[in-house]
Design a protein around this motif. Structure first.
Motif, PDB file in Angstrom:
ATOM      1  N   THR A 268       0.855  -1.191   0.000  1.00 28.72           N
ATOM      2  CA  THR A 268       0.000   0.000   0.000  1.00 28.72           C
ATOM      3  C   THR A 268       0.888   1.238   0.000  1.00 28.72           C
ATOM      4  OG1 THR A 268      -0.114   0.385   2.389  1.00 28.72           O
ATOM      5  CG2 THR A 268      -1.580  -1.313   1.487  1.00 28.72           C
ATOM      6  N   PRO A 269       0.312   2.426  -0.135  1.00 25.06           N
ATOM      7  CA  PRO A 269       1.128   3.645  -0.050  1.00 25.06           C
ATOM      8  C   PRO A 269       1.871   3.792   1.285  1.00 25.06           C
ATOM      9  CG  PRO A 269      -0.982   4.138  -1.058  1.00 25.06           C
ATOM     10  CD  PRO A 269      -1.069   2.736  -0.564  1.00 25.06           C
ATOM     11  N   ASN A 270       1.403   3.103   2.326  1.00 25.82           N
ATOM     12  CA  ASN A 270       2.043   3.191   3.637  1.00 25.82           C
ATOM     13  C   ASN A 270       3.086   2.105   3.879  1.00 25.82           C
ATOM     14  OD1 ASN A 270       0.495   5.411   4.272  1.00 25.82           O
ATOM     15  ND2 ASN A 270      -1.046   4.249   5.390  1.00 25.82           N
ATOM     16  N   THR A 271       3.297   1.243   2.898  1.00 21.63           N
ATOM     17  CA  THR A 271       4.291   0.179   3.059  1.00 21.63           C
ATOM     18  C   THR A 271       5.692   0.771   2.986  1.00 21.63           C
ATOM     19  OG1 THR A 271       2.802  -1.425   2.009  1.00 21.63           O
ATOM     20  CG2 THR A 271       5.135  -2.022   2.185  1.00 21.63           C
ATOM     21  N   VAL A 272       6.473   0.516   4.028  1.00 20.38           N
ATOM     22  CA  VAL A 272       7.845   1.038   4.053  1.00 20.38           C
ATOM     23  C   VAL A 272       8.887  -0.041   3.821  1.00 20.38           C
ATOM     24  CG1 VAL A 272       7.204   2.955   5.559  1.00 20.38           C
ATOM     25  CG2 VAL A 272       8.056   0.827   6.577  1.00 20.38           C
ATOM     26  N   ALA A 273       8.556  -1.317   4.091  1.00 23.22           N
ATOM     27  CA  ALA A 273       9.577  -2.361   3.955  1.00 23.22           C
ATOM     28  C   ALA A 273       8.942  -3.732   3.796  1.00 23.22           C
ATOM     29  CB  ALA A 273      10.503  -2.356   5.174  1.00 23.22           C
TER      30      ALA A 273
END
Length: 406
Positions: free
Chosen positions: A191-196
Protein backbone atom coordinates in the motif's frame (compact mmCIF):
# COMPACT_ATOMS: atom_id res chain seq x y z
CA UNK A 1 33.74 -46.86 40.55
CA UNK A 2 35.67 -46.62 37.27
CA UNK A 3 36.52 -43.38 35.46
CA UNK A 4 33.76 -43.77 32.87
CA UNK A 5 31.16 -44.19 35.60
CA UNK A 6 32.44 -41.06 37.33
CA UNK A 7 32.28 -39.06 34.11
CA UNK A 8 28.76 -40.24 33.39
CA UNK A 9 27.76 -39.25 36.88
CA UNK A 10 29.23 -35.80 36.23
CA UNK A 11 27.19 -35.45 33.02
CA UNK A 12 24.04 -36.37 34.88
CA UNK A 13 24.84 -33.79 37.54
CA UNK A 14 25.22 -31.08 34.89
CA UNK A 15 21.83 -31.97 33.44
CA UNK A 16 20.19 -32.13 36.86
CA UNK A 17 21.67 -28.75 37.89
CA UNK A 18 20.43 -27.16 34.66
CA UNK A 19 16.95 -28.49 35.35
CA UNK A 20 17.06 -27.23 38.94
CA UNK A 21 18.29 -23.68 38.33
CA UNK A 22 17.67 -22.88 34.66
CA UNK A 23 14.59 -21.59 32.89
CA UNK A 24 13.08 -24.35 30.79
CA UNK A 25 12.98 -22.44 27.49
CA UNK A 26 15.05 -25.00 25.56
CA UNK A 27 14.82 -28.74 25.04
CA UNK A 28 18.39 -29.75 24.13
CA UNK A 29 19.63 -33.22 23.39
CA UNK A 30 21.07 -34.77 26.53
CA UNK A 31 24.73 -34.39 25.62
CA UNK A 32 27.04 -32.22 27.75
CA UNK A 33 29.78 -30.78 25.56
CA UNK A 34 33.11 -29.60 26.87
CA UNK A 35 35.42 -29.09 23.87
CA UNK A 36 35.29 -28.37 20.14
CA UNK A 37 37.70 -28.35 17.23
CA UNK A 38 36.83 -28.00 13.56
CA UNK A 39 33.72 -30.02 12.75
CA UNK A 40 33.92 -32.05 15.97
CA UNK A 41 32.84 -31.59 19.58
CA UNK A 42 33.52 -33.78 22.61
CA UNK A 43 31.30 -34.47 25.61
CA UNK A 44 32.35 -34.80 29.24
CA UNK A 45 32.53 -38.56 28.76
CA UNK A 46 35.23 -38.02 26.14
CA UNK A 47 33.05 -39.12 23.23
CA UNK A 48 33.49 -37.33 19.93
CA UNK A 49 30.59 -36.12 17.78
CA UNK A 50 30.33 -34.45 14.40
CA UNK A 51 28.48 -31.17 14.80
CA UNK A 52 25.80 -30.87 12.14
CA UNK A 53 24.14 -27.79 13.59
CA UNK A 54 27.07 -25.35 13.94
CA UNK A 55 25.22 -23.46 16.68
CA UNK A 56 22.49 -22.57 14.17
CA UNK A 57 25.15 -21.47 11.64
CA UNK A 58 27.16 -19.37 14.10
CA UNK A 59 30.17 -21.68 13.80
CA UNK A 60 30.53 -21.71 10.01
CA UNK A 61 34.32 -21.48 10.33
CA UNK A 62 34.50 -24.52 12.60
CA UNK A 63 34.91 -24.70 16.35
CA UNK A 64 37.73 -22.70 17.91
CA UNK A 65 39.37 -21.67 14.66
CA UNK A 66 42.98 -20.89 15.70
CA UNK A 67 43.26 -17.62 13.75
CA UNK A 68 40.03 -16.21 15.19
CA UNK A 69 41.09 -17.38 18.64
CA UNK A 70 44.44 -15.63 18.27
CA UNK A 71 42.74 -12.38 17.23
CA UNK A 72 40.40 -12.59 20.20
CA UNK A 73 43.17 -13.26 22.73
CA UNK A 74 45.37 -10.51 21.32
CA UNK A 75 42.59 -7.91 21.34
CA UNK A 76 41.29 -9.01 24.75
CA UNK A 77 44.71 -8.34 26.21
CA UNK A 78 44.70 -4.77 24.87
CA UNK A 79 41.17 -3.32 24.93
CA UNK A 80 37.73 -4.91 25.08
CA UNK A 81 35.13 -2.17 25.53
CA UNK A 82 34.95 1.60 25.39
CA UNK A 83 31.24 2.05 24.62
CA UNK A 84 30.45 4.20 21.61
CA UNK A 85 31.07 7.33 23.69
CA UNK A 86 34.66 7.06 22.41
CA UNK A 87 36.19 5.74 19.20
CA UNK A 88 38.36 2.65 18.98
CA UNK A 89 41.00 1.55 16.49
CA UNK A 90 39.15 -1.58 15.30
CA UNK A 91 35.79 -0.13 14.26
CA UNK A 92 36.88 1.78 11.15
CA UNK A 93 38.77 -1.21 9.75
CA UNK A 94 35.79 -3.46 10.47
CA UNK A 95 33.50 -1.08 8.58
CA UNK A 96 35.85 -0.78 5.62
CA UNK A 97 36.52 -4.50 5.25
CA UNK A 98 32.88 -5.53 5.67
CA UNK A 99 31.65 -2.94 3.16
CA UNK A 100 34.26 -4.00 0.61
CA UNK A 101 33.35 -7.67 1.04
CA UNK A 102 29.56 -7.20 0.81
CA UNK A 103 29.33 -4.20 -1.55
CA UNK A 104 27.63 -2.15 1.18
CA UNK A 105 27.79 1.60 1.78
CA UNK A 106 27.13 1.74 5.51
CA UNK A 107 27.31 -0.58 8.53
CA UNK A 108 25.52 -0.37 11.87
CA UNK A 109 27.04 -2.86 14.36
CA UNK A 110 24.98 -4.59 17.03
CA UNK A 111 25.34 -7.77 19.08
CA UNK A 112 22.57 -10.32 18.49
CA UNK A 113 20.58 -11.19 15.41
CA UNK A 114 17.36 -10.00 17.05
CA UNK A 115 18.98 -6.62 17.72
CA UNK A 116 19.90 -6.34 14.05
CA UNK A 117 16.29 -7.07 13.09
CA UNK A 118 14.95 -4.50 15.56
CA UNK A 119 17.44 -1.98 14.20
CA UNK A 120 16.24 -2.57 10.64
CA UNK A 121 12.60 -2.15 11.67
CA UNK A 122 13.37 1.19 13.32
CA UNK A 123 15.42 2.41 10.36
CA UNK A 124 12.73 1.39 7.87
CA UNK A 125 9.97 3.17 9.78
CA UNK A 126 12.02 6.33 10.18
CA UNK A 127 12.92 6.27 6.48
CA UNK A 128 9.23 5.85 5.66
CA UNK A 129 8.25 8.94 7.60
CA UNK A 130 11.16 11.19 6.71
CA UNK A 131 11.89 10.16 3.10
CA UNK A 132 8.88 8.40 1.64
CA UNK A 133 6.38 10.68 3.37
CA UNK A 134 4.20 8.10 5.09
CA UNK A 135 1.93 9.77 7.69
CA UNK A 136 3.34 9.50 11.21
CA UNK A 137 2.30 6.31 12.99
CA UNK A 138 0.96 4.59 9.86
CA UNK A 139 4.04 2.81 8.50
CA UNK A 140 3.49 -0.81 7.49
CA UNK A 141 6.09 -3.55 7.15
CA UNK A 142 5.29 -6.75 5.24
CA UNK A 143 6.62 -10.05 6.58
CA UNK A 144 6.38 -13.67 5.42
CA UNK A 145 4.36 -16.41 7.07
CA UNK A 146 6.41 -19.01 8.99
CA UNK A 147 9.16 -16.42 9.49
CA UNK A 148 11.73 -16.52 12.25
CA UNK A 149 13.56 -13.28 13.02
CA UNK A 150 14.20 -13.55 16.77
CA UNK A 151 12.47 -13.56 20.13
CA UNK A 152 11.78 -9.94 21.14
CA UNK A 153 8.21 -8.84 21.80
CA UNK A 154 8.05 -6.85 18.56
CA UNK A 155 9.40 -9.73 16.50
CA UNK A 156 7.23 -12.50 17.95
CA UNK A 157 4.28 -10.19 17.41
CA UNK A 158 4.53 -10.77 13.66
CA UNK A 159 5.40 -14.45 13.93
CA UNK A 160 2.84 -17.00 12.73
CA UNK A 161 4.17 -19.68 15.10
CA UNK A 162 1.69 -20.06 17.99
CA UNK A 163 4.44 -21.32 20.30
CA UNK A 164 6.58 -18.24 19.65
CA UNK A 165 3.84 -15.65 20.18
CA UNK A 166 1.33 -17.31 22.49
CA UNK A 167 0.98 -15.53 25.82
CA UNK A 168 3.27 -12.59 25.01
CA UNK A 169 0.84 -9.96 23.70
CA UNK A 170 -0.28 -7.27 23.22
CA UNK A 171 1.90 -6.73 20.18
CA UNK A 172 3.09 -3.75 18.19
CA UNK A 173 0.89 -2.90 15.19
CA UNK A 174 2.11 -2.10 11.70
CA UNK A 175 2.88 -5.54 10.24
CA UNK A 176 1.16 -7.43 7.43
CA UNK A 177 1.80 -11.10 6.69
CA UNK A 178 1.92 -12.76 3.26
CA UNK A 179 2.71 -16.34 2.22
CA UNK A 180 6.43 -17.01 1.79
CA UNK A 181 7.46 -17.47 -1.83
CA UNK A 182 4.32 -15.86 -3.26
CA UNK A 183 5.31 -12.73 -5.19
CA UNK A 184 1.72 -12.03 -6.26
CA UNK A 185 0.62 -11.95 -2.63
CA UNK A 186 3.45 -9.56 -1.85
CA UNK A 187 2.40 -7.24 -4.64
CA UNK A 188 -1.21 -7.28 -3.49
CA UNK A 189 -0.22 -6.41 0.07
CA UNK A 190 1.75 -3.27 -0.80
CA UNK A 191 0.00 0.00 0.00
CA UNK A 192 1.13 3.64 -0.05
CA UNK A 193 2.04 3.19 3.64
CA UNK A 194 4.29 0.18 3.06
CA UNK A 195 7.85 1.04 4.05
CA UNK A 196 9.58 -2.36 3.96
CA UNK A 197 9.40 -6.05 3.16
CA UNK A 198 11.33 -8.22 5.64
CA UNK A 199 12.12 -11.77 4.53
CA UNK A 200 14.60 -14.62 4.91
CA UNK A 201 16.10 -15.78 1.58
CA UNK A 202 15.67 -19.32 2.91
CA UNK A 203 13.52 -19.94 5.98
CA UNK A 204 15.77 -21.77 8.42
CA UNK A 205 13.71 -22.29 11.55
CA UNK A 206 10.68 -23.21 9.43
CA UNK A 207 12.63 -26.19 8.12
CA UNK A 208 14.98 -24.90 5.40
CA UNK A 209 12.17 -23.77 3.13
CA UNK A 210 13.48 -22.57 -0.24
CA UNK A 211 11.29 -20.16 -2.23
CA UNK A 212 10.57 -20.67 -5.94
CA UNK A 213 13.29 -19.58 -8.35
CA UNK A 214 12.93 -15.91 -9.20
CA UNK A 215 11.01 -15.03 -6.03
CA UNK A 216 13.66 -12.81 -4.50
CA UNK A 217 14.36 -11.16 -7.82
CA UNK A 218 10.66 -10.36 -8.24
CA UNK A 219 10.50 -9.08 -4.66
CA UNK A 220 13.40 -6.77 -5.45
CA UNK A 221 11.58 -5.47 -8.54
CA UNK A 222 8.36 -4.86 -6.60
CA UNK A 223 10.15 -3.04 -3.80
CA UNK A 224 11.95 -0.81 -6.28
CA UNK A 225 8.74 -0.15 -8.21
CA UNK A 226 6.76 0.84 -5.11
CA UNK A 227 9.56 2.62 -3.22
CA UNK A 228 9.71 -0.02 -0.50
CA UNK A 229 12.84 -1.07 1.41
CA UNK A 230 13.83 -4.70 0.87
CA UNK A 231 15.24 -6.16 4.09
CA UNK A 232 16.90 -9.56 3.82
CA UNK A 233 17.51 -11.42 7.06
CA UNK A 234 20.72 -13.30 6.25
CA UNK A 235 21.61 -14.06 9.85
CA UNK A 236 21.44 -17.80 9.15
CA UNK A 237 21.81 -17.88 5.36
CA UNK A 238 24.65 -15.38 5.14
CA UNK A 239 28.42 -15.67 5.30
CA UNK A 240 28.82 -18.73 3.14
CA UNK A 241 26.16 -21.07 4.47
CA UNK A 242 24.33 -21.49 1.13
CA UNK A 243 27.46 -21.64 -1.02
CA UNK A 244 27.57 -17.89 -1.66
CA UNK A 245 28.76 -15.21 0.72
CA UNK A 246 25.17 -13.92 0.87
CA UNK A 247 22.16 -15.93 -0.27
CA UNK A 248 20.89 -12.92 -2.24
CA UNK A 249 23.71 -13.57 -4.73
CA UNK A 250 21.93 -16.70 -6.00
CA UNK A 251 19.43 -14.40 -7.75
CA UNK A 252 21.81 -11.54 -8.46
CA UNK A 253 20.08 -8.94 -6.30
CA UNK A 254 21.05 -6.53 -3.54
CA UNK A 255 18.83 -5.69 -0.59
CA UNK A 256 18.50 -2.18 0.81
CA UNK A 257 19.16 -3.56 4.29
CA UNK A 258 20.94 -6.87 4.83
CA UNK A 259 21.13 -8.39 8.31
CA UNK A 260 24.06 -10.57 9.31
CA UNK A 261 25.18 -12.10 12.60
CA UNK A 262 25.96 -15.57 13.95
CA UNK A 263 29.00 -16.55 11.81
CA UNK A 264 30.16 -12.92 11.74
CA UNK A 265 32.24 -13.84 14.79
CA UNK A 266 32.88 -17.50 14.00
CA UNK A 267 31.09 -18.46 17.21
CA UNK A 268 33.46 -16.59 19.54
CA UNK A 269 31.42 -13.54 20.49
CA UNK A 270 27.97 -12.03 19.84
CA UNK A 271 28.36 -9.77 16.79
CA UNK A 272 25.71 -8.67 14.30
CA UNK A 273 25.41 -5.90 11.76
CA UNK A 274 22.94 -4.09 9.55
CA UNK A 275 24.36 -3.49 6.07
CA UNK A 276 22.78 -0.65 4.15
CA UNK A 277 22.96 1.77 1.29
CA UNK A 278 23.73 5.37 2.22
CA UNK A 279 20.23 6.73 1.60
CA UNK A 280 18.42 4.49 4.04
CA UNK A 281 20.97 4.59 6.85
CA UNK A 282 21.26 8.38 6.63
CA UNK A 283 17.99 8.82 8.54
CA UNK A 284 19.70 7.93 11.83
CA UNK A 285 21.30 10.70 13.88
CA UNK A 286 23.25 10.68 17.16
CA UNK A 287 21.16 9.62 20.12
CA UNK A 288 18.42 7.89 18.10
CA UNK A 289 19.76 4.34 18.24
CA UNK A 290 22.72 2.51 19.69
CA UNK A 291 24.21 -0.19 21.88
CA UNK A 292 26.82 -0.13 24.63
CA UNK A 293 28.51 -3.24 23.26
CA UNK A 294 27.72 -2.77 19.56
CA UNK A 295 30.94 -2.10 17.63
CA UNK A 296 33.22 -2.69 20.61
CA UNK A 297 36.90 -3.31 19.79
CA UNK A 298 36.87 -6.98 20.83
CA UNK A 299 33.81 -7.68 18.65
CA UNK A 300 35.36 -5.86 15.68
CA UNK A 301 38.70 -7.65 15.94
CA UNK A 302 37.01 -11.04 16.20
CA UNK A 303 34.68 -10.30 13.27
CA UNK A 304 37.56 -9.10 11.09
CA UNK A 305 39.40 -12.36 11.70
CA UNK A 306 36.25 -14.43 11.15
CA UNK A 307 35.60 -12.78 7.79
CA UNK A 308 39.22 -13.16 6.76
CA UNK A 309 39.41 -16.92 7.34
CA UNK A 310 35.99 -17.42 5.75
CA UNK A 311 37.18 -15.89 2.48
CA UNK A 312 40.89 -16.68 2.43
CA UNK A 313 40.42 -20.37 3.26
CA UNK A 314 37.78 -20.91 0.56
CA UNK A 315 35.00 -21.88 2.94
CA UNK A 316 32.24 -20.35 0.81
CA UNK A 317 33.29 -22.31 -2.27
CA UNK A 318 33.71 -25.45 -0.18
CA UNK A 319 30.16 -25.10 1.14
CA UNK A 320 28.82 -25.04 -2.41
CA UNK A 321 30.83 -28.07 -3.57
CA UNK A 322 30.59 -30.31 -0.50
CA UNK A 323 26.99 -29.25 0.08
CA UNK A 324 26.03 -30.48 -3.37
CA UNK A 325 27.77 -33.77 -2.66
CA UNK A 326 25.99 -34.23 0.69
CA UNK A 327 22.64 -33.25 -0.82
CA UNK A 328 23.09 -35.84 -3.53
CA UNK A 329 23.99 -38.57 -1.07
CA UNK A 330 21.04 -37.78 1.20
CA UNK A 331 18.67 -37.75 -1.77
CA UNK A 332 19.76 -41.31 -2.61
CA UNK A 333 18.46 -42.65 0.69
CA UNK A 334 15.41 -44.80 0.07
CA UNK A 335 13.39 -44.86 3.27
CA UNK A 336 9.58 -44.79 3.51
CA UNK A 337 9.62 -42.27 6.37
CA UNK A 338 11.46 -39.62 4.30
CA UNK A 339 9.16 -37.07 2.68
CA UNK A 340 11.75 -34.72 1.17
CA UNK A 341 15.42 -33.79 1.17
CA UNK A 342 16.11 -30.13 0.36
CA UNK A 343 18.68 -27.43 0.80
CA UNK A 344 21.32 -25.21 -0.71
CA UNK A 345 25.03 -25.31 0.04
CA UNK A 346 25.47 -26.67 3.55
CA UNK A 347 22.02 -25.58 4.69
CA UNK A 348 20.08 -28.82 4.33
CA UNK A 349 17.05 -30.57 5.77
CA UNK A 350 15.46 -34.01 5.80
CA UNK A 351 11.70 -33.81 6.29
CA UNK A 352 9.86 -36.90 7.52
CA UNK A 353 6.26 -37.87 6.93
CA UNK A 354 3.93 -36.84 9.74
CA UNK A 355 3.32 -40.49 10.72
CA UNK A 356 7.04 -41.34 10.93
CA UNK A 357 7.31 -40.87 14.67
CA UNK A 358 8.87 -37.43 14.78
CA UNK A 359 12.30 -36.03 14.03
CA UNK A 360 13.44 -35.97 17.67
CA UNK A 361 13.63 -39.75 17.69
CA UNK A 362 15.90 -39.69 14.63
CA UNK A 363 18.14 -37.02 16.16
CA UNK A 364 18.57 -39.13 19.29
CA UNK A 365 19.47 -42.16 17.17
CA UNK A 366 22.01 -40.07 15.26
CA UNK A 367 23.47 -38.86 18.55
CA UNK A 368 24.05 -42.47 19.55
CA UNK A 369 26.08 -42.86 16.34
CA UNK A 370 28.21 -39.77 17.02
CA UNK A 371 26.33 -37.18 14.97
CA UNK A 372 24.60 -34.12 16.46
CA UNK A 373 21.68 -32.63 14.54
CA UNK A 374 18.49 -30.96 15.76
CA UNK A 375 14.84 -31.22 14.87
CA UNK A 376 12.66 -28.27 13.95
CA UNK A 377 8.88 -28.10 13.61
CA UNK A 378 8.56 -31.70 14.82
CA UNK A 379 9.11 -33.51 11.52
CA UNK A 380 12.25 -31.90 10.03
CA UNK A 381 15.94 -32.45 10.78
CA UNK A 382 18.27 -29.59 9.94
CA UNK A 383 21.79 -30.39 8.73
CA UNK A 384 24.25 -27.50 8.88
CA UNK A 385 27.82 -28.61 9.59
CA UNK A 386 30.73 -26.15 9.57
CA UNK A 387 31.77 -24.99 6.11
CA UNK A 388 35.14 -26.74 6.42
CA UNK A 389 33.44 -30.13 5.92
CA UNK A 390 35.39 -32.57 3.74
CA UNK A 391 34.09 -35.03 1.15
CA UNK A 392 34.77 -37.99 3.45
CA UNK A 393 32.98 -36.31 6.33
CA UNK A 394 29.99 -35.53 4.10
CA UNK A 395 29.82 -39.17 3.05
CA UNK A 396 29.98 -40.26 6.69
CA UNK A 397 27.04 -37.98 7.55
CA UNK A 398 24.99 -39.48 4.72
CA UNK A 399 25.90 -43.00 5.86
CA UNK A 400 24.67 -42.31 9.40
CA UNK A 401 21.39 -40.91 8.13
CA UNK A 402 20.98 -43.91 5.84
CA UNK A 403 21.52 -46.37 8.67
CA UNK A 404 19.11 -44.62 11.02
CA UNK A 405 16.38 -43.89 8.49
CA UNK A 406 16.39 -47.36 7.01
Amino acid sequence: MNDIALQRSLADRYIETEALYGAKNYKPLDVVLTRGEGVYVWDVDGRRYMDCLSAYSAVNQGHCHPKILAAMVEQASRLTLTSRAFRNDQLAAFYEELCALTNSHKVLPMNSGAEAVETALKVARKWGYEVKGVPEGQAEIIVAAENFHGRTVAIVGFSTDPQSRGGFGPFAPGFRTVPFGDAAALEAAITPNTVAFLVEPIQGEAGVIIPPAGYLKRARELCTQHNVILILDEIQTGLGRTGRLLAEEHEGIEADLTLIGKALSGGFYPVSAVLSNSEVMSVLHPGEHGSTFGGNPLACAVARAALKVLTEEGMVENAARVGARLMGRLAEIRAPQVKEVRGRGLMLAVELHADAGGARRVCEALQARGLLAKETHEHTIRIAPPLILTDDQADWIADQFAEVLR
